[in-house]
Enzyme design. Structure first.
Site, short mmCIF file in Angstrom:
data_model
loop_
_atom_site.label_atom_id
_atom_site.label_comp_id
_atom_site.label_asym_id
_atom_site.label_seq_id
_atom_site.Cartn_x
_atom_site.Cartn_y
_atom_site.Cartn_z
N LEU A 46 0.82 -1.21 0.00
CA LEU A 46 0.00 0.00 0.00
C LEU A 46 0.85 1.26 0.00
O LEU A 46 0.46 2.30 -0.51
CB LEU A 46 -0.88 0.04 1.26
CG LEU A 46 -2.05 -0.92 1.34
CD1 LEU A 46 -2.69 -0.84 2.72
CD2 LEU A 46 -3.08 -0.57 0.27
N GLU A 88 4.82 3.20 1.71
CA GLU A 88 6.07 3.13 2.46
C GLU A 88 5.94 4.16 3.58
O GLU A 88 5.61 5.31 3.31
CB GLU A 88 7.22 3.51 1.52
CG GLU A 88 8.59 3.24 2.05
CD GLU A 88 9.06 1.79 1.81
OE1 GLU A 88 8.66 1.18 0.81
OE2 GLU A 88 9.82 1.31 2.65
N GLY A 89 6.18 3.74 4.81
CA GLY A 89 6.01 4.70 5.91
C GLY A 89 7.26 4.86 6.74
O GLY A 89 8.35 4.45 6.33
N ALA A 90 7.06 5.44 7.91
CA ALA A 90 8.18 5.75 8.79
C ALA A 90 8.94 4.49 9.19
O ALA A 90 10.16 4.47 9.25
CB ALA A 90 7.66 6.42 10.04
N PHE A 91 8.17 3.44 9.48
CA PHE A 91 8.80 2.24 10.02
C PHE A 91 9.20 1.26 8.94
O PHE A 91 10.05 0.41 9.14
CB PHE A 91 7.85 1.54 10.99
CG PHE A 91 7.50 2.41 12.16
CD1 PHE A 91 8.48 2.80 13.06
CD2 PHE A 91 6.20 2.83 12.36
CE1 PHE A 91 8.18 3.61 14.13
CE2 PHE A 91 5.90 3.63 13.44
CZ PHE A 91 6.88 4.02 14.32
N VAL A 144 4.03 -0.78 4.13
CA VAL A 144 2.67 -1.02 4.59
C VAL A 144 1.98 -1.89 3.54
O VAL A 144 2.04 -1.57 2.35
CB VAL A 144 1.89 0.31 4.77
CG1 VAL A 144 0.51 0.05 5.35
CG2 VAL A 144 2.66 1.27 5.67
N LYS A 165 1.66 -2.90 8.93
CA LYS A 165 2.88 -2.08 8.89
C LYS A 165 4.05 -2.90 9.38
O LYS A 165 4.01 -3.45 10.48
CB LYS A 165 2.73 -0.88 9.85
CG LYS A 165 1.88 0.22 9.31
CD LYS A 165 2.04 1.43 10.20
CE LYS A 165 1.08 2.52 9.80
NZ LYS A 165 1.29 3.74 10.56
N ASP A 167 2.54 15.55 14.93
CA ASP A 167 2.75 15.47 13.48
C ASP A 167 1.42 15.39 12.75
O ASP A 167 1.26 14.60 11.81
CB ASP A 167 3.63 14.25 13.17
CG ASP A 167 4.19 14.31 11.75
OD1 ASP A 167 4.09 15.36 11.10
OD2 ASP A 167 4.70 13.27 11.29
N ARG A 223 -1.32 14.11 5.40
CA ARG A 223 -0.63 12.87 5.01
C ARG A 223 -0.75 11.80 6.09
O ARG A 223 -0.57 10.62 5.81
CB ARG A 223 0.85 13.14 4.70
CG ARG A 223 1.64 13.59 5.89
CD ARG A 223 3.10 13.89 5.65
NE ARG A 223 3.63 14.54 6.84
CZ ARG A 223 3.56 15.84 7.08
NH1 ARG A 223 3.05 16.65 6.18
NH2 ARG A 223 4.00 16.36 8.22
N ASN A 224 -1.04 12.21 7.32
CA ASN A 224 -1.14 11.26 8.43
C ASN A 224 -2.58 10.92 8.81
O ASN A 224 -2.83 10.36 9.87
CB ASN A 224 -0.37 11.78 9.65
CG ASN A 224 1.12 11.71 9.40
OD1 ASN A 224 1.58 10.84 8.65
ND2 ASN A 224 1.87 12.61 10.00
N ASP A 260 -1.72 7.99 11.91
CA ASP A 260 -0.29 7.75 12.05
C ASP A 260 0.27 8.47 13.25
O ASP A 260 0.07 9.66 13.42
CB ASP A 260 0.46 8.19 10.78
CG ASP A 260 1.78 7.46 10.67
OD1 ASP A 260 2.56 7.56 11.62
OD2 ASP A 260 2.00 6.79 9.67
P1 AMP Z 1 2.46 5.37 7.19
O1 AMP Z 1 3.48 4.43 7.66
O2 AMP Z 1 1.28 5.43 8.12
O3 AMP Z 1 2.97 6.71 6.81
O4 AMP Z 1 1.84 4.73 5.84
C1 AMP Z 1 2.38 4.87 4.55
C2 AMP Z 1 1.26 4.78 3.51
O5 AMP Z 1 0.58 3.51 3.61
C3 AMP Z 1 0.16 5.83 3.74
O6 AMP Z 1 0.47 7.05 3.11
C4 AMP Z 1 -1.05 5.15 3.14
O7 AMP Z 1 -1.09 5.36 1.74
C5 AMP Z 1 -0.82 3.67 3.42
N1 AMP Z 1 -1.52 3.25 4.64
C6 AMP Z 1 -1.06 3.29 5.91
N2 AMP Z 1 -1.97 2.83 6.79
C7 AMP Z 1 -3.04 2.48 6.06
C8 AMP Z 1 -4.34 1.94 6.39
N3 AMP Z 1 -4.69 1.67 7.66
N4 AMP Z 1 -5.21 1.71 5.39
C9 AMP Z 1 -4.88 1.99 4.11
N5 AMP Z 1 -3.69 2.51 3.73
C10 AMP Z 1 -2.78 2.75 4.68
#
Ligand code: AMP
Length: 320
Positions: free
Chosen positions: A40, A42-45, A48, A68, A174, A178-179, A192
């Protein structure tokens, strides 16, 4: 003796005495119960994924989830952030906060499991539905432009989630579109709680080797003294309102990070977006008082936005 982060285990009976509140139990989900479907984001950790888990809830045999993963787990700080986020998340429960189902720590890397929000993050959602650009969905159909009342609806939902966080004495640090995440039909949740991002890295200002600060969303005291409070969250909420009513533009998009610091500390403020009613811009200005104690309280902001939404037909007549 140095601590080996790989050997640290989240204690399910962990109790936090902060604010006199006892932590809820963290649910453990066995790795083999999780099936992966696609990436889905790429996030902080780390990455996803969209996935499913069987028999996760009583309501349905199979639940769609967002998983995640934690990258770079050899890094003590990454592990520390992971366990901290898990413990915080286990204690939050609200309609406008993304639902946290649990963790899988028998897997490598460890994973956090959340409810799946099928319309993705709020920033992308807004950009795809802006009057400035026609964007087509995967079936070749153009996304519908969001109306002013839908923008207001989005704002009320984030305000409701933020009021809840403030009532829990939780400082987000934060808050930004975007969050936040969007599900159908137009359900918005704060999604987030980590601090540094990869995908939206231009929204962050690098200070030193490891610190990335979302300065475009930060008030003067956070920029100058790294002070984060309920009042600094209010400032960020004002910036989020500005993002919503510009259909996801980057705040101060015409300025560099250094220029933004100069603008904000010298008292300059973001200008009223074209699509924004005057009353909502007043609310933003109330969030951007230089002195934290002069900023509007989150519960007052939520109340005002809810009243605007309730009186919407009459209200929209006045602003159009
Ligand atoms: P994050 O680590 O929360 O920044 O997530 C990175 C990306 O993954 C986000 O910008 C979303 O596009 C996607 N994402 C994160 N959490 C979810 C979720 N619960 N449902 C759908 N997409 C998600």
């Amino acid at each position: 003796m140095p601590v080996n982060s790989r050997k640290m285990v989240i204690n399910p009976n962990y109790c936090s005495q902060a604010d006199g509140v006892t932590s809820k139990e963290i649910r453990y989900i066995a790795q083999e119960k999780i099936s992966f479907i696609q990436i889905l984001g790429e996030g902080a950790f780390g990455r996803v994924y969209l996935g499913t888990v069987d028999y996760l809830t009583r309501e349905e045999p199979t639940t769609m989830v967002a998983v995640k993963t934690l990258k770079d787990i050899d890094h003590d700080e990454a592990w520390h952030n992971f366990t901290r986020e898990v413990q915080l998340l286990a204690n939050l429960s609200h309609d406008n906060i993304v639902r946290f189902y649990g963790v899988s720590i028998d897997s490598d890397p460890p994973m956090m499991v959340f409810e799946y929000m099928e319309l993705g993050d709020l920033n992308n959602f807004l950009r795809n539905r802006s009057p400035d650009l026609v964007v087509y969905d995967s079936n070749g159909k153009p996304f519908e432009i969001l109306s002013c009342s839908q923008l207001l609806n989005i704002s009320v939902q984030v305000a409701c989630g933020m009021e809840y966080l403030a009532s829990q004495h939780f400082v987000h640090r934060d808050l930004a579109t975007r969050n936040c995440l969007v599900g159908g039909p137009l359900v918005v949740k704060i999604g987030d709680f980590g601090m540094s991002r990869d995908v939206y890295s231009t929204d962050y200002y690098r200070v030193g080797k490891n610190t990335m600060l979302p300065i475009r969303w930060m008030p003067p005291e956070s920029i100058l003294h790294r002070k984060f409070t309920a009042e600094s969250d209010v400032w960020s909420f004002g910036v989020l309102l500005w993002e919503v009513f510009t259909y996801g533009r980057q705040p101060w998009y015409e300025s560099s990070n250094i220029e933004v610091i100069q603008h904000v500390t010298c008292g300059r403020r973001l200008v009223k977006p074209d699509a924004c009613p005057q009353d909502i811009y007043h609310l933003m200005q109330g969030c951007w008082a230089h002195e934290p104690e002069n900023r509007t309280l989150m519960k007052t902001i939520y109340k005002h936005l809810s009243v605007m939404m309730r009186n919407e037909p009459e209200y929209l007549e006045v602003i159009e």
